[in-house]
Design an enzyme around this catalytic site. Structure first.
Site, PDB file in Angstrom:
ATOM      1  N   LYS A 195      29.009   0.086  85.536  1.00 24.42           N
ATOM      2  CA  LYS A 195      28.249  -1.106  85.898  1.00 24.42           C
ATOM      3  C   LYS A 195      28.436  -1.373  87.388  1.00 24.42           C
ATOM      4  O   LYS A 195      29.571  -1.279  87.877  1.00 24.42           O
ATOM      5  CB  LYS A 195      28.750  -2.313  85.114  1.00 24.42           C
ATOM      6  CG  LYS A 195      28.592  -2.142  83.615  1.00 24.42           C
ATOM      7  CD  LYS A 195      29.278  -3.256  82.846  1.00 24.42           C
ATOM      8  CE  LYS A 195      29.181  -2.964  81.356  1.00 24.42           C
ATOM      9  NZ  LYS A 195      30.024  -3.859  80.563  1.00 24.42           N
ATOM     10  N   LYS A 242      32.768   2.814  76.258  1.00 21.80           N
ATOM     11  CA  LYS A 242      31.687   2.266  75.443  1.00 21.80           C
ATOM     12  C   LYS A 242      32.205   2.269  74.006  1.00 21.80           C
ATOM     13  O   LYS A 242      32.311   3.324  73.374  1.00 21.80           O
ATOM     14  CB  LYS A 242      30.430   3.125  75.560  1.00 21.80           C
ATOM     15  CG  LYS A 242      29.245   2.537  74.817  1.00 21.80           C
ATOM     16  CD  LYS A 242      27.971   3.276  75.159  1.00 21.80           C
ATOM     17  CE  LYS A 242      26.734   2.614  74.593  1.00 21.80           C
ATOM     18  NZ  LYS A 242      26.778   2.321  73.164  1.00 21.80           N
ATOM     19  N   GLU A 249      32.577  -6.192  71.853  1.00 21.03           N
ATOM     20  CA  GLU A 249      32.411  -5.328  70.697  1.00 21.03           C
ATOM     21  C   GLU A 249      33.515  -5.581  69.675  1.00 21.03           C
ATOM     22  O   GLU A 249      34.692  -5.645  70.043  1.00 21.03           O
ATOM     23  CB  GLU A 249      32.482  -3.880  71.201  1.00 21.03           C
ATOM     24  CG  GLU A 249      31.606  -2.926  70.486  1.00 21.03           C
ATOM     25  CD  GLU A 249      30.114  -3.098  70.756  1.00 21.03           C
ATOM     26  OE1 GLU A 249      29.723  -3.926  71.614  1.00 21.03           O
ATOM     27  OE2 GLU A 249      29.343  -2.421  70.063  1.00 21.03           O
ATOM     28  N   CYS A 258      43.970  17.338  32.389  1.00 21.97           N
ATOM     29  CA  CYS A 258      43.248  18.088  33.418  1.00 21.97           C
ATOM     30  C   CYS A 258      44.211  18.676  34.453  1.00 21.97           C
ATOM     31  O   CYS A 258      44.999  17.950  35.053  1.00 21.97           O
ATOM     32  CB  CYS A 258      42.263  17.148  34.104  1.00 21.97           C
ATOM     33  SG  CYS A 258      41.335  17.934  35.424  1.00 21.97           S
ATOM     34  N   CYS A 310      38.680  21.095  33.717  1.00 20.72           N
ATOM     35  CA  CYS A 310      39.292  21.078  32.381  1.00 20.72           C
ATOM     36  C   CYS A 310      38.290  20.941  31.251  1.00 20.72           C
ATOM     37  O   CYS A 310      38.662  21.021  30.083  1.00 20.72           O
ATOM     38  CB  CYS A 310      40.325  19.952  32.288  1.00 20.72           C
ATOM     39  SG  CYS A 310      39.615  18.315  32.094  1.00 20.72           S
ATOM     40  N   GLU A 347      59.969 -15.917  61.415  1.00 22.81           N
ATOM     41  CA  GLU A 347      59.869 -17.166  62.174  1.00 22.81           C
ATOM     42  C   GLU A 347      58.404 -17.578  62.337  1.00 22.81           C
ATOM     43  O   GLU A 347      58.044 -18.747  62.216  1.00 22.81           O
ATOM     44  CB  GLU A 347      60.514 -16.994  63.557  1.00 22.81           C
ATOM     45  CG  GLU A 347      62.031 -16.938  63.499  1.00 22.81           C
ATOM     46  CD  GLU A 347      62.636 -16.500  64.822  1.00 22.81           C
ATOM     47  OE1 GLU A 347      63.391 -17.282  65.399  1.00 22.81           O
ATOM     48  OE2 GLU A 347      62.345 -15.363  65.268  1.00 22.81           O
ATOM     49  N   TYR A 348      57.565 -16.578  62.583  1.00 20.80           N
ATOM     50  CA  TYR A 348      56.135 -16.845  62.732  1.00 20.80           C
ATOM     51  C   TYR A 348      55.572 -17.428  61.421  1.00 20.80           C
ATOM     52  O   TYR A 348      54.873 -18.435  61.425  1.00 20.80           O
ATOM     53  CB  TYR A 348      55.410 -15.552  63.106  1.00 20.80           C
ATOM     54  CG  TYR A 348      53.915 -15.700  63.151  1.00 20.80           C
ATOM     55  CD1 TYR A 348      53.279 -16.156  64.305  1.00 20.80           C
ATOM     56  CD2 TYR A 348      53.129 -15.397  62.039  1.00 20.80           C
ATOM     57  CE1 TYR A 348      51.908 -16.311  64.352  1.00 20.80           C
ATOM     58  CE2 TYR A 348      51.759 -15.552  62.069  1.00 20.80           C
ATOM     59  CZ  TYR A 348      51.153 -16.009  63.229  1.00 20.80           C
ATOM     60  OH  TYR A 348      49.795 -16.165  63.258  1.00 20.80           O
TER      61      TYR A 348
HETATM   62  S1  IVH Z   1      27.321  -3.594  78.532  1.00 23.12           S
HETATM   63  C1  IVH Z   1      22.946  -5.997  78.780  1.00 23.12           C
HETATM   64  N1  IVH Z   1      29.601  -2.462  78.001  1.00 23.12           N
HETATM   65  O1  IVH Z   1      26.644  -0.740  73.603  1.00 23.12           O
HETATM   66  C2  IVH Z   1      23.774  -5.158  77.881  1.00 23.12           C
HETATM   67  N2  IVH Z   1      28.001  -2.544  76.283  1.00 23.12           N
HETATM   68  O2  IVH Z   1      24.153   0.709  73.699  1.00 23.12           O
HETATM   69  C3  IVH Z   1      25.069  -4.819  78.518  1.00 23.12           C
HETATM   70  N3  IVH Z   1      28.780  -1.560  74.173  1.00 23.12           N
HETATM   71  O3  IVH Z   1      24.608  -3.532  73.043  1.00 23.12           O
HETATM   72  C4  IVH Z   1      25.928  -4.032  77.622  1.00 23.12           C
HETATM   73  N4  IVH Z   1      30.789  -1.010  74.865  1.00 23.12           N
HETATM   74  O4  IVH Z   1      26.953  -3.527  72.013  1.00 23.12           O
HETATM   75  C5  IVH Z   1      28.394  -2.799  77.523  1.00 23.12           C
HETATM   76  N5  IVH Z   1      31.695  -1.522  77.715  1.00 23.12           N
HETATM   77  C6  IVH Z   1      30.488  -1.857  77.230  1.00 23.12           C
HETATM   78  C7  IVH Z   1      30.139  -1.579  75.910  1.00 23.12           C
HETATM   79  C8  IVH Z   1      28.872  -1.937  75.473  1.00 23.12           C
HETATM   80  C9  IVH Z   1      29.955  -1.010  73.849  1.00 23.12           C
HETATM   81  C10 IVH Z   1      27.623  -1.684  73.267  1.00 23.12           C
HETATM   82  C11 IVH Z   1      26.941  -3.021  73.333  1.00 23.12           C
HETATM   83  C12 IVH Z   1      25.519  -2.731  73.728  1.00 23.12           C
HETATM   84  C13 IVH Z   1      25.381  -1.303  73.325  1.00 23.12           C
HETATM   85  C14 IVH Z   1      24.294  -0.618  74.111  1.00 23.12           C
END
Ligand code: IVH
Length: 676
Positions: free
Chosen positions: A291, A117, A175, A433, A412, A37-38
């Site tokens: 953060k 990360k 990312e 071989c 071989c 369908e898609y």
């Molecule tokens: S915060 C001001 N959060 O890691 C920069 N970065 O080693 C704030 N990265 O350049 C970055 N996962 O490309 C942030 N959850 C995440 C991340 C992340 C991957 C990458 C990003 C950054 C690099 C730094």
């Protein structure tokens, strides 16, 4: 011509529907319609846009299949720089980060947002009025590359934001990653094609993003996970975690591992949970990021030259270790690809003992300059096969020599050849071989090749392991008493198998060629070769230039065919197959394909390049008649060394003669010799 309003409405509606289903499928992983369908919706939209190109918008889902390639990448300037992150290795450094933050904020306890990360390539997506208008890589943090066309192909990037409340200008940063499983598959395919594999999922993602042809990017299963913001025309939320949650409402796939922690102990607990999960997660991650969650607090903390003061990356333990290369061996794979492999002094890497690492191909060995005796850094990332990352040159012992690919297959003894345009070396003894034996026989017997019913994988394994079959020609020598006694093989099935082998003797030239498993020669190429030459000997003896006359046969394929038939072992197996009675109908040549039709040749003396039988067969294949004696009706007499009285007779009757060179030229271009 303007587009009727109804059509424009229909297109807009289709676009919304398709994007909605994309979102259900890729972001929520919960589709509500079938793939068929898609596809029907997408096809309808493509058809409308084809008929009315002015309907195409930058946010149309049809743009996800990839725009036409461009000559180079433009530049993107980041109004808010894309900075880096400070790293913390170990708990103490994380606590130190928290102490600094609390001190600067004058707070006893700070709330953090915790997220993975991701190990990928960072990009900044710019939305204006809710529509994706630009995507740029990080570059040097201030200027990156314009990868808009490629990013549009990523299904988890909304081309138009959903819901409401987004600011007019919204830059989402995150990312681009490739799932580990797809990374493995992509690399396996690359190696199979003889291309250098990507070192890790991050390189694969970055390489895919920087493709000049967006269609290549579209074919890669990339995903996008947002982790932050660039320029904003209005604030999005009061905390980082709430801001990311809003992105979820607007159609982004925000990691389900986003959590908040009240104080640093909660962060450390989060770290341990994710580390535990790590191996099982579909994407590669190299740590977690904490953060400060409150955005007003972030503003007060500000930035150093390089990184924000409000965030830190808590890295996972390295998956690298140092060890010594004890040997470098050439390992021959099932398909004949010869891979250099480093034999390592056993070393522990993230919980596993590693004793071998792939060096991929000769170019990689040269690029990294890995030598026997070298101390090297090896890495094992996720399920990725261990690999040598780099050589510690300072520790190189005296007297080492650069490694070279052996000229002969270690298994071989056939020639090892690097085909033009390929990174891989291949053993040319494909039919012979032992390393390739099972694969070669399985392929030979397969349905679209010789079609030997009942000769499956398990049976081939047994036949090879018991030494009953070493190459495909041996199949035709099997007797019933060889077969009964094999696992799951009674009298009746043995008889059936022998009957199937018997039936396969009668085949077509195209199938036979395909069955030989010549590198680069699939069914279509085999058919083209058979159609063009009509004759196996002609193909086996053809120089690459002649092979290239066949439609779709380029220099690489021509070289592969030529190299295959240059290998004595392969010719031997072909000869034995023909002796065993494998045969196919000779094509009846139409007049146009039988350029020597109506001409009569007489052969005298010995030719250097072929026997008289061969010369006769070649002439007949071109439609000529070959007679035993010269008469007025003879068209040409072919004269080799020590000719007999036939030459005198030809001269007496004025019949033209051809020496060996002229004769070979005639076989090459018979149409030039036709007498009017
Ligand atoms: S915060 C001001 N959060 O890691 C920069 N970065 O080693 C704030 N990265 O350049 C970055 N996962 O490309 C942030 N959850 C995440 C991340 C992340 C991957 C990458 C990003 C950054 C690099 C730094």
């Amino acid at each position: 011509m303007s587009v009727p309003a109804k059509v424009a409405e229909r297109a807009a509606r289709l676009r919304r529907e398709i994007e909605y289903h994309n979102y259900r499928y890729y972001v929520l992983d919960a589709p509500v319609i079938s793939d068929a369908e898609y596809d029907a919706l997408l096809r309808e939209l493509m058809e409308l846009e084809r008929r009315h190109p002015e309907l195409v918008t930058p946010d149309s889902p049809t743009q996800r299949v990839g725009a036409p390639p461009r000559a180079d990448m433009g530049e993107v300037r980041h109004a808010v720089p894309m900075l880096s992150l400070d790293n913390a290795f170990g708990e103490e450094e994380v606590r130190e980060f928290d102490r600094r933050v609390r001190e600067r904020l004058g707070a006893a306890r700070v709330g953090y947002s915790c997220e993975p990360k991701f190990d990928g390539a960072s990009v900044s997506l710019r939305y204006e009025g809710g529509v994706l208008v630009q995507a740029g890589t990080r570059g040097d943090g201030y200027r990156g590359e314009d990868v808009t066309a490629n990013v549009r192909t990523i299904r988890t990037v909304p081309l138009r934001l959903q819901g409401e409340g987004w600011p007019r200008v919204l830059e989402v940063r995150g990312e681009v990653v490739i799932p580990k499983a797809d990374f493995e598959r992509l690399n396996a395919e690359r190696l199979e094609r003889g291309e250098a594999p990507f070192a890790n999922p991050r390189n694969a993602a970055a390489g895919s993003l920087r493709q000049l042809d967006p269609k290549v990017t579209a074919a890669r299963p990339l995903a996008f996970f947002p982790w932050g913001f660039g320029e904003l025309s209005a604030p999005v939320a009061e905390t980082h975690s709430a801001a990311l949650a809003r992105l979820r409402e607007w159609g982004f796939r925000v990691t389900e591992h986003l959590e908040t922690a009240d104080g640093i102990d909660g962060c450390l607990a989060y770290y341990r949970r994710i580390l535990e999960l790590r191996e099982r997660l579909p994407f590669e991650m190299d740590g977690v990021v904490y953060k400060v969650d409150e955005l007003a607090a972030c503003e007060r903390l500000g930035y150093t030259a390089r990184a924000p003061r409000w965030a830190v990356a808590h890295k996972f333990p390295a998956e690298e270790a140092t060890t010594v290369v004890e040997d470098i061996i050439a390992s021959v794979g099932r398909t004949g690809v010869v891979t250099p492999v480093a034999v390592l002094r056993p070393v522990h890497v993230s919980g596993v003992t590693v004793t071998r690492a792939s060096l991929h191909n000769q170019d990689e060995v040269e690029r990294k300059d890995v030598r026997i005796g070298d101390t090297v850094i090896v890495r094992r990332a996720g399920e990725v096969i261990p690999e040598v990352v780099a050589v510690v040159k300072e520790k190189r012992p005296p007297g080492t020599r650069p490694w070279r690919m052996p000229a002969k297959c270690p298994v071989c003894g056939s020639r090892v050849v690097r085909l033009p345009g390929e990174a891989a070396h291949r053993c040319m003894g494909g039919l012979y071989c032992p390393a390739q034996r099972k694969g070669a026989i399985r392929h030979f017997a397969s349905r679209r090749a010789m079609d030997i019913d009942g000769l499956g994988e398990k049976l081939v394994d047994q036949l090879v392991e018991k030494g009953l079959v070493r190459d495909p020609a041996d199949l035709y020598r099997l007797r019933k008493e060889d077969l009964v006694g094999l696992e799951r093989m009674g009298e009746k099935s043995a008889e059936n198998l022998l009957a199937a082998i018997e039936r396969s003797r009668s085949t077509t030239l195209a199938r036979f060629l395909y069955a030989l498993g010549i590198p680069q020669v699939g069914e279509a190429t085999a058919q083209a070769l058979a159609g063009h030459f009509g004759d196996l000997d002609a193909i086996m003896d053809a120089p690459p230039e002649r092979l290239q006359e066949v439609p779709d046969v380029g220099p690489v394929v021509a070289d592969a065919i030529h190299s295959f038939f240059r290998e004595r072992h392969n010719r031997e197996v072909v000869r034995r197959l023909l002796e065993a009675g494998v045969r196919w109908p000779r094509p009846r040549r139409a007049a146009a394909e039988a350029p020597l039709q109506g001409l009569t040749f007489v052969l005298t003396g010995a030719l250097e390049s072929m026997t008289r039988e061969e010369a006769k067969a070649r002439l007949e294949a071109l439609g000529a008649r070959v007679a035993g004696s010269v008469s007025r009706r003879t068209s040409y007499v072919v004269v080799g060394a020590d000719p007999g009285s036939k030459l005198d007779k030809a001269r007496a009757l004025g019949v033209p003669t051809l020496d060996e060179r002229a004769f070979l030229a005639l076989l090459e271009h018979p149409e030039d010799f036709v007498r009017r």
